[in-house]
Design a protein around this motif. Structure first.
Motif, PDB file in Angstrom:
ATOM      1  N   HIS A 185     -35.316 -10.529  34.520  1.00 63.60           N
ATOM      2  CA  HIS A 185     -34.785 -10.901  33.205  1.00 63.60           C
ATOM      3  C   HIS A 185     -33.364 -10.357  33.020  1.00 63.60           C
ATOM      4  O   HIS A 185     -32.515 -11.035  32.429  1.00 63.60           O
ATOM      5  CB  HIS A 185     -35.706 -10.393  32.091  1.00 63.60           C
ATOM      6  N   GLY A 186     -33.119  -9.165  33.509  1.00 62.36           N
ATOM      7  CA  GLY A 186     -31.792  -8.573  33.386  1.00 62.36           C
ATOM      8  C   GLY A 186     -30.741  -9.321  34.184  1.00 62.36           C
ATOM      9  O   GLY A 186     -29.608  -9.490  33.734  1.00 62.36           O
ATOM     10  N   LEU A 187     -31.109  -9.785  35.378  1.00 69.35           N
ATOM     11  CA  LEU A 187     -30.150 -10.528  36.194  1.00 69.35           C
ATOM     12  C   LEU A 187     -29.779 -11.865  35.560  1.00 69.35           C
ATOM     13  O   LEU A 187     -28.640 -12.322  35.690  1.00 69.35           O
ATOM     14  CB  LEU A 187     -30.694 -10.722  37.612  1.00 69.35           C
ATOM     15  N   GLU A 188     -30.728 -12.479  34.859  1.00 70.40           N
ATOM     16  CA  GLU A 188     -30.406 -13.696  34.107  1.00 70.40           C
ATOM     17  C   GLU A 188     -29.350 -13.398  33.043  1.00 70.40           C
ATOM     18  O   GLU A 188     -28.392 -14.161  32.870  1.00 70.40           O
ATOM     19  CB  GLU A 188     -31.650 -14.273  33.448  1.00 70.40           C
ATOM     20  N   LYS A 189     -29.530 -12.294  32.336  1.00 72.40           N
ATOM     21  CA  LYS A 189     -28.564 -11.905  31.305  1.00 72.40           C
ATOM     22  C   LYS A 189     -27.236 -11.499  31.941  1.00 72.40           C
ATOM     23  O   LYS A 189     -26.166 -11.803  31.411  1.00 72.40           O
ATOM     24  CB  LYS A 189     -29.138 -10.767  30.449  1.00 72.40           C
ATOM     25  N   TRP A 190     -27.289 -10.794  33.062  1.00 70.58           N
ATOM     26  CA  TRP A 190     -26.084 -10.378  33.790  1.00 70.58           C
ATOM     27  C   TRP A 190     -25.272 -11.616  34.187  1.00 70.58           C
ATOM     28  O   TRP A 190     -24.056 -11.642  34.012  1.00 70.58           O
ATOM     29  CB  TRP A 190     -26.498  -9.587  35.025  1.00 70.58           C
ATOM     30  N   ASP A 191     -25.972 -12.609  34.753  1.00 70.35           N
ATOM     31  CA  ASP A 191     -25.290 -13.845  35.159  1.00 70.35           C
ATOM     32  C   ASP A 191     -24.658 -14.556  33.967  1.00 70.35           C
ATOM     33  O   ASP A 191     -23.570 -15.116  34.080  1.00 70.35           O
ATOM     34  CB  ASP A 191     -26.251 -14.796  35.865  1.00 70.35           C
ATOM     35  N   ALA A 192     -25.339 -14.544  32.829  1.00 70.16           N
ATOM     36  CA  ALA A 192     -24.808 -15.188  31.629  1.00 70.16           C
ATOM     37  C   ALA A 192     -23.637 -14.402  31.062  1.00 70.16           C
ATOM     38  O   ALA A 192     -22.730 -14.981  30.461  1.00 70.16           O
ATOM     39  CB  ALA A 192     -25.910 -15.322  30.580  1.00 70.16           C
ATOM     40  N   GLY A 193     -23.661 -13.092  31.226  1.00 63.27           N
ATOM     41  CA  GLY A 193     -22.608 -12.231  30.696  1.00 63.27           C
ATOM     42  C   GLY A 193     -22.973 -11.670  29.332  1.00 63.27           C
ATOM     43  O   GLY A 193     -23.854 -12.194  28.636  1.00 63.27           O
ATOM     44  N   VAL A 194     -22.293 -10.611  28.970  1.00 63.76           N
ATOM     45  CA  VAL A 194     -22.575  -9.935  27.700  1.00 63.76           C
ATOM     46  C   VAL A 194     -22.296 -10.871  26.525  1.00 63.76           C
ATOM     47  O   VAL A 194     -23.087 -10.941  25.585  1.00 63.76           O
ATOM     48  CB  VAL A 194     -21.773  -8.620  27.567  1.00 63.76           C
ATOM     49  N   SER A 195     -21.197 -11.606  26.576  1.00 59.45           N
ATOM     50  CA  SER A 195     -20.823 -12.475  25.453  1.00 59.45           C
ATOM     51  C   SER A 195     -21.872 -13.548  25.181  1.00 59.45           C
ATOM     52  O   SER A 195     -22.283 -13.754  24.038  1.00 59.45           O
ATOM     53  CB  SER A 195     -19.477 -13.148  25.715  1.00 59.45           C
ATOM     54  N   GLU A 196     -22.303 -14.225  26.231  1.00 60.37           N
ATOM     55  CA  GLU A 196     -23.305 -15.282  26.055  1.00 60.37           C
ATOM     56  C   GLU A 196     -24.658 -14.703  25.650  1.00 60.37           C
ATOM     57  O   GLU A 196     -25.355 -15.273  24.810  1.00 60.37           O
ATOM     58  CB  GLU A 196     -23.436 -16.102  27.339  1.00 60.37           C
ATOM     59  N   THR A 197     -25.016 -13.583  26.246  1.00 63.53           N
ATOM     60  CA  THR A 197     -26.268 -12.931  25.872  1.00 63.53           C
ATOM     61  C   THR A 197     -26.210 -12.492  24.415  1.00 63.53           C
ATOM     62  O   THR A 197     -27.171 -12.681  23.659  1.00 63.53           O
ATOM     63  CB  THR A 197     -26.558 -11.732  26.799  1.00 63.53           C
ATOM     64  N   ALA A 198     -25.089 -11.929  24.008  1.00 63.78           N
ATOM     65  CA  ALA A 198     -24.914 -11.507  22.610  1.00 63.78           C
ATOM     66  C   ALA A 198     -24.988 -12.702  21.668  1.00 63.78           C
ATOM     67  O   ALA A 198     -25.585 -12.607  20.584  1.00 63.78           O
ATOM     68  CB  ALA A 198     -23.585 -10.784  22.435  1.00 63.78           C
ATOM     69  N   ALA A 199     -24.418 -13.834  22.055  1.00 61.77           N
ATOM     70  CA  ALA A 199     -24.497 -15.037  21.224  1.00 61.77           C
ATOM     71  C   ALA A 199     -25.952 -15.481  21.064  1.00 61.77           C
ATOM     72  O   ALA A 199     -26.372 -15.868  19.964  1.00 61.77           O
ATOM     73  CB  ALA A 199     -23.659 -16.158  21.838  1.00 61.77           C
ATOM     74  N   GLY A 200     -26.706 -15.412  22.140  1.00 59.49           N
ATOM     75  CA  GLY A 200     -28.134 -15.737  22.054  1.00 59.49           C
ATOM     76  C   GLY A 200     -28.877 -14.768  21.156  1.00 59.49           C
ATOM     77  O   GLY A 200     -29.718 -15.175  20.342  1.00 59.49           O
ATOM     78  N   PHE A 201     -28.572 -13.476  21.288  1.00 59.50           N
ATOM     79  CA  PHE A 201     -29.201 -12.473  20.437  1.00 59.50           C
ATOM     80  C   PHE A 201     -28.845 -12.706  18.971  1.00 59.50           C
ATOM     81  O   PHE A 201     -29.690 -12.592  18.094  1.00 59.50           O
ATOM     82  CB  PHE A 201     -28.780 -11.064  20.857  1.00 59.50           C
ATOM     83  N   GLU A 202     -27.582 -13.044  18.732  1.00 62.61           N
ATOM     84  CA  GLU A 202     -27.135 -13.292  17.355  1.00 62.61           C
ATOM     85  C   GLU A 202     -27.873 -14.481  16.747  1.00 62.61           C
ATOM     86  O   GLU A 202     -28.286 -14.437  15.587  1.00 62.61           O
ATOM     87  CB  GLU A 202     -25.631 -13.525  17.321  1.00 62.61           C
ATOM     88  N   SER A 203     -28.084 -15.529  17.537  1.00 62.62           N
ATOM     89  CA  SER A 203     -28.790 -16.711  17.032  1.00 62.62           C
ATOM     90  C   SER A 203     -30.251 -16.404  16.699  1.00 62.62           C
ATOM     91  O   SER A 203     -30.869 -17.092  15.895  1.00 62.62           O
ATOM     92  CB  SER A 203     -28.711 -17.858  18.042  1.00 62.62           C
ATOM     93  N   MET A 204     -30.802 -15.341  17.317  1.00 67.59           N
ATOM     94  CA  MET A 204     -32.172 -14.922  17.032  1.00 67.59           C
ATOM     95  C   MET A 204     -32.232 -13.905  15.895  1.00 67.59           C
ATOM     96  O   MET A 204     -33.309 -13.450  15.528  1.00 67.59           O
ATOM     97  CB  MET A 204     -32.805 -14.312  18.287  1.00 67.59           C
ATOM     98  N   GLY A 205     -31.060 -13.530  15.382  1.00 65.82           N
ATOM     99  CA  GLY A 205     -31.019 -12.588  14.270  1.00 65.82           C
ATOM    100  C   GLY A 205     -31.104 -11.130  14.672  1.00 65.82           C
ATOM    101  O   GLY A 205     -31.395 -10.269  13.842  1.00 65.82           O
ATOM    102  N   ILE A 206     -30.852 -10.830  15.927  1.00 68.80           N
ATOM    103  CA  ILE A 206     -30.893  -9.442  16.397  1.00 68.80           C
ATOM    104  C   ILE A 206     -29.628  -8.736  15.909  1.00 68.80           C
ATOM    105  O   ILE A 206     -28.521  -9.219  16.137  1.00 68.80           O
ATOM    106  CB  ILE A 206     -31.027  -9.381  17.929  1.00 68.80           C
ATOM    107  N   PRO A 207     -29.787  -7.594  15.226  1.00 73.92           N
ATOM    108  CA  PRO A 207     -28.604  -6.880  14.717  1.00 73.92           C
ATOM    109  C   PRO A 207     -27.758  -6.311  15.861  1.00 73.92           C
ATOM    110  O   PRO A 207     -28.273  -6.007  16.934  1.00 73.92           O
ATOM    111  CB  PRO A 207     -29.199  -5.767  13.853  1.00 73.92           C
ATOM    112  N   LEU A 208     -26.459  -6.153  15.584  1.00 79.01           N
ATOM    113  CA  LEU A 208     -25.502  -5.646  16.573  1.00 79.01           C
ATOM    114  C   LEU A 208     -25.702  -6.341  17.923  1.00 79.01           C
ATOM    115  O   LEU A 208     -25.989  -5.697  18.941  1.00 79.01           O
ATOM    116  CB  LEU A 208     -25.637  -4.129  16.730  1.00 79.01           C
ATOM    117  N   PRO A 209     -25.545  -7.643  17.958  1.00 78.25           N
ATOM    118  CA  PRO A 209     -25.903  -8.399  19.160  1.00 78.25           C
ATOM    119  C   PRO A 209     -25.130  -7.998  20.415  1.00 78.25           C
ATOM    120  O   PRO A 209     -25.706  -7.990  21.510  1.00 78.25           O
ATOM    121  CB  PRO A 209     -25.632  -9.853  18.776  1.00 78.25           C
TER     122      PRO A 209
END
Length: 146
Positions: free
Chosen positions: A24-48
């Motif tokens: 799961h981490g390598l998927e996020k690593w490949d996507a990058g912090v920015s894209e992962t943060a955008a996904g987290f933000e869309s799910m309502g996770i604070p401080l994405p």
């Protein structure tokens, strides 16, 4: 004999848990912090952005450390935090079981936490820290006060 079996099963458990987190981490690593943060933000996770960087760090670097048995309690706590975040931020509404349920997240976080504090003697933590403490205790017991 039983102690060796416990150590081997702890190692196998660490390998299994770390493999899932690492995938799961390598998927996020490949996507990058920015894209992962955008996904987290869309799910309502604070401080994405912070959550994304922390999650990637725990799931990638932490999993490598977990496999070799380094900083086991710290990584176990990291797994628990990531699991709690995933449960509350993503899976809770789906319930325990079924599509999108949090049963796997719960088991992985709990197993990671347990193995973090009971990772067995086949680990760098044991080699570097526990063996040293044992040698120091033996040295102290040999020195008898007069």
């Amino acid at each position: 004999m039983f102690a060796r079996l416990q150590d081997v099963t702890a190692l196998l458990g660490r390998l299994a848990v770390a493999t899932v987190f690492l995938a799961h981490g390598l998927e996020k690593w490949d996507a990058g912090v920015s894209e992962t943060a955008a996904g987290f933000e869309s799910m309502g996770i604070p401080l994405p952005t912070v959550a994304a960087a922390f999650t990637i760090l725990v799931e990638v670097v932490g999993s490598i450390a977990f496999i070799i048995g380094l900083a086991l309690p710290l990584v176990g706590l990291g797994y628990a935090v990531v699991g709690l975040g995933a449960t509350l931020g993503v899976h809770l509404e789906a319930g325990l079981t079924g599509q999108g349920g949090y049963e796997l997240v719960l088991v992985l976080a709990g197993a990671g936490l347990a193995l973090g504090f009971n990772g067995g003697r086949i680990s760098l933590d044991h080699l570097l820290f526990w063996s040293k403490r044992k040698r120091e205790r033996v040295g102290e017991s040999e020195v008898q006060p007069a």
